[in-house]
Design a protein around this motif. Structure first.
Motif, PDB file in Angstrom:
ATOM      1  N   TYR B  81       5.077  -4.601   7.796  1.00 39.85           N
ATOM      2  CA  TYR B  81       6.492  -4.934   7.918  1.00 39.85           C
ATOM      3  C   TYR B  81       6.813  -6.159   7.073  1.00 39.85           C
ATOM      4  CZ  TYR B  81      10.798  -6.725   9.955  1.00 39.85           C
ATOM      5  OH  TYR B  81      12.061  -7.208  10.127  1.00 39.85           O
ATOM      6  N   SER B  82       5.962  -7.138   7.174  1.00 38.49           N
ATOM      7  CA  SER B  82       6.171  -8.383   6.453  1.00 38.49           C
ATOM      8  C   SER B  82       6.171  -8.155   4.940  1.00 38.49           C
ATOM      9  CB  SER B  82       5.074  -9.358   6.888  1.00 38.49           C
ATOM     10  OG  SER B  82       4.884 -10.340   5.924  1.00 38.49           O
ATOM     11  N   ASN B  83       5.259  -7.306   4.478  1.00 42.21           N
ATOM     12  CA  ASN B  83       5.227  -6.988   3.043  1.00 42.21           C
ATOM     13  C   ASN B  83       6.469  -6.215   2.607  1.00 42.21           C
ATOM     14  OD1 ASN B  83       2.811  -8.254   2.592  1.00 42.21           O
ATOM     15  ND2 ASN B  83       1.579  -6.419   2.997  1.00 42.21           N
ATOM     16  N   ASP B  84       6.896  -5.300   3.457  1.00 42.47           N
ATOM     17  CA  ASP B  84       8.099  -4.517   3.146  1.00 42.47           C
ATOM     18  C   ASP B  84       9.320  -5.419   3.044  1.00 42.47           C
ATOM     19  OD1 ASP B  84       6.566  -2.283   3.182  1.00 42.47           O
ATOM     20  OD2 ASP B  84       7.280  -1.522   5.112  1.00 42.47           O
ATOM     21  N   VAL B  85       9.420  -6.318   3.979  1.00 42.77           N
ATOM     22  CA  VAL B  85      10.552  -7.245   3.975  1.00 42.77           C
ATOM     23  C   VAL B  85      10.532  -8.084   2.699  1.00 42.77           C
ATOM     24  CG1 VAL B  85      11.555  -9.282   5.074  1.00 42.77           C
ATOM     25  CG2 VAL B  85      10.821  -7.365   6.483  1.00 42.77           C
ATOM     26  N   ALA B  86       9.356  -8.597   2.365  1.00 37.33           N
ATOM     27  CA  ALA B  86       9.213  -9.417   1.153  1.00 37.33           C
ATOM     28  C   ALA B  86       9.659  -8.626  -0.081  1.00 37.33           C
ATOM     29  CB  ALA B  86       7.764  -9.876   1.000  1.00 37.33           C
ATOM     30  N   ALA B  87       9.192  -7.387  -0.171  1.00 40.83           N
ATOM     31  CA  ALA B  87       9.526  -6.556  -1.333  1.00 40.83           C
ATOM     32  C   ALA B  87      11.026  -6.304  -1.397  1.00 40.83           C
ATOM     33  CB  ALA B  87       8.765  -5.236  -1.253  1.00 40.83           C
ATOM     34  N   CYS B  88      11.595  -6.041  -0.259  1.00 45.04           N
ATOM     35  CA  CYS B  88      13.024  -5.749  -0.175  1.00 45.04           C
ATOM     36  C   CYS B  88      13.866  -6.957  -0.578  1.00 45.04           C
ATOM     37  CB  CYS B  88      13.329  -5.307   1.265  1.00 45.04           C
ATOM     38  SG  CYS B  88      15.064  -5.092   1.586  1.00 45.04           S
TER      39      CYS B  88
END
Lengths: 173, 173
Positions: B81-88
């Motif tokens: 989730y944290s990586n997805d948020v960062a990418a977004c």
């Protein structure tokens, strides 16, 4: 790069007798005021609140309270000193602006700098507030570091807090 | 108006998933990045410190401490989730920059945003740090309002703190 319309912003710069606020002004002139802008620079100097030393000299007579604080002579001296400092700061700041900013306005207001700065920013609907990171004016020690914090938290517009480098090689860029 | 040399500044913008930091970025693009500049914009996203939820998953086995905090499944989910948020967030920020800034760099670092932002500002020798006035990332609540304060006090370069207007008619200028 897309923005070709000249900016017409109100840039409020809080100045005091400290070197840091002059550095903040200088940084602002070099980095915020854009070329070909129609920005208006408003220099704001907050004089120490009259209440601190002169709230009681309105009648010209000595009250027991006035006597408790300062003699009338000291009050007058402090008031004069305070005006001289304000004039000197504003003169110096205006000189710095001369080459870079088209329009410069000056405001000198009495009061706690935290309140004065927030109120003026609000009143003139400033687009950005620029200030040094330390306290302002004669009461600097009492509010050390808290003026910029307070303004950053309470002013609605963007706040640019500029620190003077301590021993940087280049100073301003 | 005297400055005709194109500026070559490093402008560090701290972004997170909140609207305020995107507003700060947008304000920066319109007001700080100068036309014909050679400014480099560095987008910085601070991921929540791995220590908060994943310091103990390095071995792949459950320790009693790990069990005490989160199960491995939850750790993996949070990490993803944290990586997805960062990418977004980074994707959104880069899209905003596309039209205005010549050079955009991206940095994603893990850690307390207060430390991450101060360290990166120092490391890259930023000319100015731009940020929203609130907290950053998943741990926003824990640090509400303190990230910008902390950075304003500890970062050596000028710090521009931008608040999103609550119900302003125009939004960005």
């Amino acid at each position: 790069m897309a923005d070709v319309v000249p900016k017409e912003r109100k840039i409020l710069v809080a100045v005091d007798e400290g070197e840091e606020s002059m550095y903040a002004l200088s940084w602002c002139l070099k980095n915020v005021i854009s070329q070909n802008s129609k920005d208006t620079l408003i220099l704001l100097y907050a004089k120490p609140p009259r209440a601190v030393y002169s709230a009681l000299d309105g009648t010209g007579s000595r009250s027991h309270l006035q006597g408790y604080l300062f003699s009338a002579d000291i009050l007058a001296t402090m008031e004069k000193y305070s005006n001289d400092v304000a004039a000197c700061v504003i003169e110096k700041a205006k000189r710095m602006c001369r080459e870079q900013a088209d329009e410069v306005e000056v405001r000198v207001e009495s009061g706690d700098p935290r309140d004065v700065i927030c109120q003026v920013a609000e009143k003139i609907n400033a687009d950005v507030l620029v200030m040094g990171s330390h306290g302002y004016g004669l009461i600097k020690r009492a509010f050390l570091g808290s003026v910029s914090n307070h303004c950053a938290q309470n002013v609605k517009c963007p706040v640019l807090i500029v620190k003077k480098p301590k021993c940087s090689s280049s100073g301003t860029k």
